[in-house]
Design a protein around this motif. Structure first.
Motif, mmCIF file in Angstrom:
data_model
loop_
_atom_site.group_PDB
_atom_site.id
_atom_site.type_symbol
_atom_site.label_atom_id
_atom_site.label_comp_id
_atom_site.label_asym_id
_atom_site.label_seq_id
_atom_site.Cartn_x
_atom_site.Cartn_y
_atom_site.Cartn_z
ATOM 1 N N GLU A 40 -67.133 -17.238 -39.916
ATOM 2 C CA GLU A 40 -65.534 -17.176 -40.131
ATOM 3 C C GLU A 40 -65.323 -16.706 -41.781
ATOM 4 O OE1 GLU A 40 -64.122 -21.377 -39.485
ATOM 5 O OE2 GLU A 40 -65.208 -20.859 -37.332
ATOM 6 N N ARG A 41 -66.103 -16.825 -42.274
ATOM 7 C CA ARG A 41 -65.421 -16.090 -44.592
ATOM 8 C C ARG A 41 -65.222 -15.195 -44.311
ATOM 9 N NH1 ARG A 41 -68.445 -19.583 -48.682
ATOM 10 N NH2 ARG A 41 -69.916 -19.014 -46.908
ATOM 11 N N SER A 42 -66.241 -14.288 -43.553
ATOM 12 C CA SER A 42 -66.740 -12.986 -43.340
ATOM 13 C C SER A 42 -65.337 -12.794 -43.088
ATOM 14 C CB SER A 42 -68.013 -12.520 -43.644
ATOM 15 O OG SER A 42 -67.960 -11.284 -43.649
ATOM 16 N N LEU A 43 -65.093 -13.293 -41.696
ATOM 17 C CA LEU A 43 -64.080 -12.296 -41.102
ATOM 18 C C LEU A 43 -62.862 -12.421 -41.538
ATOM 19 C CD1 LEU A 43 -64.910 -13.617 -36.968
ATOM 20 C CD2 LEU A 43 -65.151 -11.301 -37.889
ATOM 21 N N LYS A 44 -62.668 -13.455 -42.607
ATOM 22 C CA LYS A 44 -61.676 -13.541 -43.289
ATOM 23 C C LYS A 44 -61.182 -12.882 -44.539
ATOM 24 C CE LYS A 44 -60.286 -18.302 -41.635
ATOM 25 N NZ LYS A 44 -60.218 -19.695 -42.169
ATOM 26 N N LEU A 45 -62.442 -12.698 -44.984
ATOM 27 C CA LEU A 45 -62.327 -11.721 -46.394
ATOM 28 C C LEU A 45 -62.236 -10.326 -45.620
ATOM 29 C CD1 LEU A 45 -65.073 -13.325 -48.110
ATOM 30 C CD2 LEU A 45 -63.046 -13.332 -48.843
ATOM 31 N N HIS A 46 -63.182 -9.829 -44.844
ATOM 32 C CA HIS A 46 -63.757 -8.043 -44.625
ATOM 33 C C HIS A 46 -62.805 -7.998 -43.662
ATOM 34 C CE1 HIS A 46 -66.133 -7.866 -47.167
ATOM 35 N NE2 HIS A 46 -67.386 -9.078 -47.061
ATOM 36 N N GLY A 47 -61.588 -8.915 -42.506
ATOM 37 C CA GLY A 47 -61.007 -7.967 -41.468
ATOM 38 C C GLY A 47 -61.863 -8.268 -39.862
ATOM 39 N N TRP A 48 -61.337 -7.838 -38.776
ATOM 40 C CA TRP A 48 -61.511 -7.890 -38.067
ATOM 41 C C TRP A 48 -62.052 -6.461 -37.546
ATOM 42 C CZ3 TRP A 48 -58.407 -11.496 -34.056
ATOM 43 C CH2 TRP A 48 -58.780 -12.953 -34.068
ATOM 44 N N ILE A 49 -62.519 -5.436 -38.235
ATOM 45 C CA ILE A 49 -62.922 -3.623 -37.970
ATOM 46 C C ILE A 49 -64.448 -4.288 -38.717
ATOM 47 C CG2 ILE A 49 -62.231 -3.590 -40.195
ATOM 48 C CD1 ILE A 49 -61.268 -1.174 -39.611
ATOM 49 N N CYS A 50 -64.915 -3.049 -38.206
ATOM 50 C CA CYS A 50 -66.614 -2.530 -38.604
ATOM 51 C C CYS A 50 -66.808 -2.090 -39.271
ATOM 52 C CB CYS A 50 -67.567 -2.019 -36.759
ATOM 53 S SG CYS A 50 -69.100 -1.553 -37.296
ATOM 54 N N ALA A 51 -67.991 -1.930 -40.170
ATOM 55 C CA ALA A 51 -67.483 -1.675 -41.988
ATOM 56 C C ALA A 51 -68.461 -0.030 -41.630
ATOM 57 C CB ALA A 51 -68.060 -2.405 -42.916
ATOM 58 N N LYS A 52 -68.861 0.235 -39.905
ATOM 59 C CA LYS A 52 -70.000 1.507 -40.143
ATOM 60 C C LYS A 52 -68.777 2.063 -39.489
ATOM 61 C CE LYS A 52 -74.303 3.346 -39.418
ATOM 62 N NZ LYS A 52 -75.434 2.221 -39.039
ATOM 63 N N CYS A 53 -68.212 1.966 -38.716
ATOM 64 C CA CYS A 53 -67.947 2.912 -37.198
ATOM 65 C C CYS A 53 -66.498 2.509 -36.708
ATOM 66 C CB CYS A 53 -68.876 3.168 -35.628
ATOM 67 S SG CYS A 53 -67.748 1.747 -35.312
ATOM 68 N N CYS A 88 -69.744 -3.617 -35.519
ATOM 69 C CA CYS A 88 -70.030 -4.175 -34.357
ATOM 70 C C CYS A 88 -71.677 -4.777 -33.973
ATOM 71 C CB CYS A 88 -69.357 -2.654 -33.789
ATOM 72 S SG CYS A 88 -70.836 -1.572 -33.117
ATOM 73 N N VAL A 89 -71.557 -5.312 -32.648
ATOM 74 C CA VAL A 89 -73.106 -5.346 -32.316
ATOM 75 C C VAL A 89 -74.117 -3.772 -32.408
ATOM 76 C CG1 VAL A 89 -72.535 -7.294 -31.134
ATOM 77 C CG2 VAL A 89 -72.676 -5.097 -29.652
ATOM 78 N N TYR A 90 -73.098 -2.540 -32.213
ATOM 79 C CA TYR A 90 -74.444 -1.342 -31.921
ATOM 80 C C TYR A 90 -74.372 -0.888 -33.371
ATOM 81 C CZ TYR A 90 -71.326 -1.802 -27.301
ATOM 82 O OH TYR A 90 -71.495 -2.209 -26.525
ATOM 83 N N CYS A 91 -73.656 -0.785 -34.236
ATOM 84 C CA CYS A 91 -74.206 -0.791 -35.273
ATOM 85 C C CYS A 91 -75.082 -1.723 -36.397
ATOM 86 C CB CYS A 91 -72.383 -0.655 -36.332
ATOM 87 S SG CYS A 91 -71.140 0.732 -35.509
ATOM 88 N N HIS A 92 -74.311 -2.829 -35.772
ATOM 89 C CA HIS A 92 -75.744 -3.711 -36.217
ATOM 90 C C HIS A 92 -77.849 -3.047 -35.615
ATOM 91 C CE1 HIS A 92 -75.636 -8.318 -37.395
ATOM 92 N NE2 HIS A 92 -76.575 -7.148 -38.767
ATOM 93 N N ASP A 93 -77.525 -2.841 -34.700
ATOM 94 C CA ASP A 93 -78.584 -2.887 -34.153
ATOM 95 C C ASP A 93 -79.122 -1.386 -34.836
ATOM 96 O OD1 ASP A 93 -79.128 -4.583 -32.234
ATOM 97 O OD2 ASP A 93 -77.935 -3.912 -30.235
ATOM 98 N N ASP A 94 -78.397 -0.320 -35.319
ATOM 99 C CA ASP A 94 -78.688 0.745 -35.854
ATOM 100 C C ASP A 94 -78.703 0.198 -37.148
ATOM 101 O OD1 ASP A 94 -78.630 3.681 -35.962
ATOM 102 O OD2 ASP A 94 -76.934 3.641 -37.065
ATOM 103 N N GLU A 95 -78.425 -0.134 -37.772
ATOM 104 C CA GLU A 95 -78.592 -0.245 -38.963
ATOM 105 C C GLU A 95 -80.317 -1.028 -39.425
ATOM 106 O OE1 GLU A 95 -77.978 -0.653 -43.068
ATOM 107 O OE2 GLU A 95 -76.448 0.152 -41.339
ATOM 108 N N HIS A 96 -80.791 -1.926 -38.408
ATOM 109 C CA HIS A 96 -81.385 -2.771 -38.077
ATOM 110 C C HIS A 96 -82.661 -1.503 -37.695
ATOM 111 C CE1 HIS A 96 -80.810 -7.175 -40.193
ATOM 112 N NE2 HIS A 96 -80.120 -6.837 -38.912
#
Length: 112
Positions: A40-53, A88-96
């Motif tokens: 919740e804190r990250s969503l407030k700080l960084h917004g509802w947008i994927c930092a990668k795509c 997003c779940v897709y970029c998160h999977d890609d990152e790992h």
């Protein structure tokens, strides 16, 4: 001699009323540390947008936006959000999967 399986006698002492028990539970719950809801804190700080795509999210698909810990330590959650990025779940999977592939290509395929 075989062990005895008799029920124990109740401990002596004053019997608490239901109101006293309810108050005790409320007090104990209030003393518990609240769980760290870094999402919740990250969503407030960084917004509802994927930092990668750059995909933007709304309430209907917000469950697809995750918090990635940049250093991999899920217990390190600084209040300024410097260890988080919303992916997003897709970029998160890609990152790992990139780190797993890099370890494999380096020959570092030990269990972590």
């Amino acid at each position: 001699m075989s062990p005895s399986f008799r029920p124990r006698a109740p401990r002596p002492g004053p019997v608490k009323t239901q109101e006293e028990l309810d108050e005790m539970v409320r007090r104990m719950k209030g003393e518990q540390k609240a769980p760290d809801n870094y999402r919740e804190r990250s969503l407030k700080l960084h917004g509802w947008i994927c930092a990668k795509c750059g995909r933007e999210f709304d309430l209907a698909n917000l469950h697809l936006l995750t918090v990635h810990h940049k250093d991999g330590n899920h217990n390190y959650n600084p209040p300024d959000g410097s260890n988080w990025e919303n992916l997003c779940v897709y970029c998160h999977d890609d990152e790992h999967s990139r780190s797993i592939l890099a370890d494999y290509l380096r020959g570092d395929n030990r269990k972590k």
